[in-house]
Design a protein around this motif. Structure first.
Motif, PDB file in Angstrom:
ATOM      1  N   ASN A 101       0.831  -1.214   0.000  1.00  0.00           N
ATOM      2  CA  ASN A 101       0.000   0.000   0.000  1.00  0.00           C
ATOM      3  C   ASN A 101       0.856   1.251   0.000  1.00  0.00           C
ATOM      4  OD1 ASN A 101      -2.477  -1.282  -0.141  1.00  0.00           O
ATOM      5  ND2 ASN A 101      -2.697  -1.401   2.071  1.00  0.00           N
ATOM      6  N   ILE A 159      -4.935   3.480  -7.903  1.00  0.00           N
ATOM      7  CA  ILE A 159      -6.170   3.866  -7.213  1.00  0.00           C
ATOM      8  C   ILE A 159      -7.116   2.682  -7.105  1.00  0.00           C
ATOM      9  CG2 ILE A 159      -8.276   5.263  -7.437  1.00  0.00           C
ATOM     10  CD1 ILE A 159      -6.443   7.495  -8.580  1.00  0.00           C
ATOM     11  N   TYR A 160      -7.237   1.908  -8.173  1.00  0.00           N
ATOM     12  CA  TYR A 160      -8.101   0.728  -8.167  1.00  0.00           C
ATOM     13  C   TYR A 160      -7.683  -0.234  -7.055  1.00  0.00           C
ATOM     14  CZ  TYR A 160     -10.097  -3.740  -9.556  1.00  0.00           C
ATOM     15  OH  TYR A 160     -10.741  -4.947  -9.547  1.00  0.00           O
ATOM     16  N   LEU A 209      -5.798   0.334  -4.444  1.00  0.00           N
ATOM     17  CA  LEU A 209      -5.860   0.936  -3.107  1.00  0.00           C
ATOM     18  C   LEU A 209      -7.287   1.060  -2.585  1.00  0.00           C
ATOM     19  CD1 LEU A 209      -3.162   3.729  -3.435  1.00  0.00           C
ATOM     20  CD2 LEU A 209      -3.093   1.779  -1.858  1.00  0.00           C
ATOM     21  N   THR A 210      -8.257   1.198  -3.484  1.00  0.00           N
ATOM     22  CA  THR A 210      -9.620   1.444  -3.029  1.00  0.00           C
ATOM     23  C   THR A 210     -10.551   0.255  -3.181  1.00  0.00           C
ATOM     24  OG1 THR A 210     -10.203   2.401  -5.176  1.00  0.00           O
ATOM     25  CG2 THR A 210      -9.515   3.928  -3.445  1.00  0.00           C
ATOM     26  N   PHE A 211     -10.441  -0.485  -4.280  1.00  0.00           N
ATOM     27  CA  PHE A 211     -11.421  -1.524  -4.564  1.00  0.00           C
ATOM     28  C   PHE A 211     -10.949  -2.945  -4.274  1.00  0.00           C
ATOM     29  CE2 PHE A 211     -12.558   2.000  -7.438  1.00  0.00           C
ATOM     30  CZ  PHE A 211     -13.771   2.315  -6.853  1.00  0.00           C
ATOM     31  N   ARG A 232      -9.246  -5.214  -1.893  1.00  0.00           N
ATOM     32  CA  ARG A 232      -8.735  -5.366  -0.534  1.00  0.00           C
ATOM     33  C   ARG A 232      -8.036  -6.705  -0.426  1.00  0.00           C
ATOM     34  NH1 ARG A 232      -8.526  -0.450   1.124  1.00  0.00           N
ATOM     35  NH2 ARG A 232     -10.507   0.596   1.123  1.00  0.00           N
TER      36      ARG A 232
END
Length: 79
Positions: free
Chosen positions: A29, A67-68, A70-72, A74
């Motif tokens: 991350n 971004i994908y 980091l956000t979607f 997991r």
């Protein structure tokens, strides 16, 4: 101009430094966050170079991938 180096070059050097630092990270991350900063700086650098589309498109794509993930996406624990 500072030290005989243009603002455009400073942005390019900062982007390169962020990219180098990101690859030294152990945490994925943290790597993605710092790499995203580098990608943003490279997009700015591409714009400052009188719109260098290969730099802008490539780093824009890298930014979107970061971004994908980091956000979607997991991290799923494996039992």
């Amino acid at each position: 101009m500072f030290l005989g180096i243009t603002i455009t070059e400073w942005v390019g050097y900062a982007a390169s430094l962020a990219l180098i630092i990101s690859f030294m990270m152990k945490n994925i991350n943290t790597l993605r966050i710092i790499n995203s900063l580098g990608a943003i700086l490279f997009v700015i650098y591409g714009i400052l170079l009188q719109t260098s589309y290969p730099i802008i498109i490539t780093n824009g794509f890298i930014l979107m991938v970061n971004i994908y993930y980091l956000t979607f996406k997991r991290k799923v624990a494996v039992l």
